[in-house]
Write an enzyme that holds these catalytic residues in place. Structure first.
Site, PDB file in Angstrom:
ATOM      1  N   LYS A 162       0.836  -1.202   0.000  1.00  8.29           N
ATOM      2  CA  LYS A 162       0.000   0.000   0.000  1.00  8.29           C
ATOM      3  C   LYS A 162       0.876   1.261   0.000  1.00  8.29           C
ATOM      4  CE  LYS A 162      -3.566  -2.506   2.606  1.00  8.29           C
ATOM      5  NZ  LYS A 162      -4.468  -2.466   3.790  1.00  8.29           N
ATOM      6  N   TYR A 172     -11.677  -2.622  -3.274  1.00  6.50           N
ATOM      7  CA  TYR A 172     -12.262  -2.785  -1.935  1.00  6.50           C
ATOM      8  C   TYR A 172     -13.789  -2.812  -1.947  1.00  6.50           C
ATOM      9  CZ  TYR A 172      -7.829  -2.463   0.589  1.00  6.50           C
ATOM     10  OH  TYR A 172      -6.581  -2.729   1.110  1.00  6.50           O
ATOM     11  N   ASN A 189      -1.550  -0.297   7.472  1.00  2.00           N
ATOM     12  CA  ASN A 189      -0.971  -1.630   7.710  1.00  2.00           C
ATOM     13  C   ASN A 189      -0.200  -2.183   6.506  1.00  2.00           C
ATOM     14  OD1 ASN A 189      -3.128  -2.357   6.124  1.00  2.00           O
ATOM     15  ND2 ASN A 189      -4.190  -3.549   7.687  1.00  2.00           N
ATOM     16  N   HIS A 217      -1.588  -5.618   1.497  1.00  3.52           N
ATOM     17  CA  HIS A 217      -2.845  -6.343   1.270  1.00  3.52           C
ATOM     18  C   HIS A 217      -2.519  -7.733   0.726  1.00  3.52           C
ATOM     19  CE1 HIS A 217      -6.706  -7.574  -0.429  1.00  3.52           C
ATOM     20  NE2 HIS A 217      -6.012  -7.900  -1.509  1.00  3.52           N
ATOM     21  N   GLU A 274      -9.158 -10.424  -7.851  1.00  2.00           N
ATOM     22  CA  GLU A 274      -8.193  -9.324  -7.724  1.00  2.00           C
ATOM     23  C   GLU A 274      -7.108  -9.391  -8.802  1.00  2.00           C
ATOM     24  OE1 GLU A 274      -8.947  -9.030  -2.904  1.00  2.00           O
ATOM     25  OE2 GLU A 274      -7.016  -9.767  -3.622  1.00  2.00           O
TER      26      GLU A 274
HETATM   27  P1  RTP Z   1      -6.446  -6.199   3.284  1.00  2.00           P
HETATM   28  O1  RTP Z   1      -7.753  -6.485   2.557  1.00  2.00           O
HETATM   29  O2  RTP Z   1      -5.933  -4.807   3.065  1.00  2.00           O
HETATM   30  O3  RTP Z   1      -5.430  -7.273   3.114  1.00  2.00           O
HETATM   31  O4  RTP Z   1      -6.779  -6.229   4.821  1.00  2.00           O
HETATM   32  P2  RTP Z   1      -7.538  -7.337   5.631  1.00  2.00           P
HETATM   33  O5  RTP Z   1      -8.150  -8.356   4.746  1.00  2.00           O
HETATM   34  O6  RTP Z   1      -6.600  -7.785   6.680  1.00  2.00           O
HETATM   35  O7  RTP Z   1      -8.688  -6.455   6.286  1.00  2.00           O
HETATM   36  P3  RTP Z   1     -10.124  -6.015   5.729  1.00  2.00           P
HETATM   37  O8  RTP Z   1     -11.097  -6.262   6.829  1.00  2.00           O
HETATM   38  O9  RTP Z   1     -10.405  -6.581   4.375  1.00  2.00           O
HETATM   39  O10 RTP Z   1      -9.925  -4.443   5.622  1.00  2.00           O
HETATM   40  C1  RTP Z   1      -9.250  -3.893   4.518  1.00  2.00           C
HETATM   41  C2  RTP Z   1      -8.395  -2.758   4.961  1.00  2.00           C
HETATM   42  O11 RTP Z   1      -9.202  -1.689   5.435  1.00  2.00           O
HETATM   43  C3  RTP Z   1      -8.524  -0.999   6.447  1.00  2.00           C
HETATM   44  N1  RTP Z   1      -9.332  -1.007   7.660  1.00  2.00           N
HETATM   45  N2  RTP Z   1      -9.509   0.043   8.420  1.00  2.00           N
HETATM   46  N3  RTP Z   1     -10.391   1.810  10.451  1.00  2.00           N
HETATM   47  C4  RTP Z   1     -10.718   0.533  10.515  1.00  2.00           C
HETATM   48  O12 RTP Z   1     -11.345   0.078  11.433  1.00  2.00           O
HETATM   49  C5  RTP Z   1     -10.288  -0.342   9.439  1.00  2.00           C
HETATM   50  N4  RTP Z   1     -10.583  -1.626   9.316  1.00  2.00           N
HETATM   51  C6  RTP Z   1      -9.980  -2.047   8.185  1.00  2.00           C
HETATM   52  C7  RTP Z   1      -7.214  -1.692   6.693  1.00  2.00           C
HETATM   53  O13 RTP Z   1      -6.197  -1.027   5.961  1.00  2.00           O
HETATM   54  C8  RTP Z   1      -7.460  -3.075   6.129  1.00  2.00           C
HETATM   55  O14 RTP Z   1      -6.260  -3.677   5.728  1.00  2.00           O
END
Ligand code: RTP
Length: 154
Positions: free
Chosen positions: A16, A56, A119, A122, A133
Site C-alpha cells: 500500500k 475494496y 498496515n 494487502h 483481484e
Molecule cells: P487487506 O484487505 O488490506 O489485506 O486487509 P484485511 O483483509 O486484513 O482487512 P479487511 O477487513 O479486508 O480491511 C481492509 C483494509 O481496510 C482498512 N481497515 N480500516 N479503520 C478501521 O477500522 C479499518 N478496518 C480495516 C485496513 O487497511 C485493512 O487492511
C-alpha cells in the site's frame, strides 16, 4: 488464474502507499521470496480512486470505506502476484492480522507497522478473491509463466 490447491496457486499481494512511502518494498518482497513463493507478476502504479473502490468493493458499506479508498489511491502501490503451494492462506500468515497490535511477532504487520489504517500490505483472503483481484490488476500477458529449476519450489 493459477490452480488453487496445487503448487500453482496464486495470490494477489499489494504494498500500500504507506509501504512504498516508507521504502519497505524490498523488505516485503524479500519475506515472500525467502519463504519460497514465486513472483510471477509485478507493477507499480498510483491507483485511481475508481480502481481503489473496485478493489475494496466488498467493504463499501463500512464506515472507513471512503478514507480507505482515498488513502489507497494517494500514492504508489506495488501490485504483485505470488505463486506457490497454499500461498493464499500462508501469505496471510506472513502478513499477520489486520490490526498490527493483534498480529504475531515475526509477521510483516507486527514487525513493520502499528495502525490498522496504515498496515502497509494487502493479501487476498480466499482463492475466489485472488482470482477476482488478479483479473482486476493484471492482464493475462502481464503474468510470467516461468519454471523454477529448484524442485522444492517448482
Ligand atoms: P487487506 O484487505 O488490506 O489485506 O486487509 P484485511 O483483509 O486484513 O482487512 P479487511 O477487513 O479486508 O480491511 C481492509 C483494509 O481496510 C482498512 N481497515 N480500516 N479503520 C478501521 O477500522 C479499518 N478496518 C480495516 C485496513 O487497511 C485493512 O487492511
Amino acid at each position: 488464474v493459477g490452480i488453487p490447491g496445487t503448487n500453482q496457486e496464486r495470490s494477489f499481494i499489494a504494498i500500500k502507499p504507506d509501504g512504498t512511502q516508507r521504502r519497505l518494498v524490498g523488505e516485503i518482497i524479500a519475506r515472500f521470496e525467502k519463504k519460497g513463493f514465486k513472483l510471477v507478476g509485478i507493477k507499480i502504479l498510483v491507483p485511481t480512486p475508481e480502481h481503489a473502490a473496485k478493489h475494496y468493493e466488498d467493504l463499501n458499506k463500512k464506515p472507513f470505506f471512503n478514507g480507505l479508498v482515498k488513502f489507497f489511491s494517494s500514492g504508489a502501490v506495488v501490485a504483485m502476484v505470488f505463486e506457490g503451494k497454499d500461498v493464499v492462506r500462508t501469505g496471510r500468515v506472513l502478513i499477520g492480522a489486520t490490526d498490527p497490535s493483534q498480529s504475531a511477532p515475526g509477521t510483516i504487520r507486527f514487525d513493520l507497522c502499528i495502525e490498522t489504517g496504515r498496515n502497509i500490505i494487502h493479501g487476498s483472503d480466499s482463492n475466489e478473491s485472488a482470482a477476482h483481484e488478479i483479473a482486476l490488476w493484471f492482464k493475462e500477458d502481464e503474468i510470467a509463466n516461468w519454471v523454477s529449476t529448484n524442485p522444492v519450489y517448482e
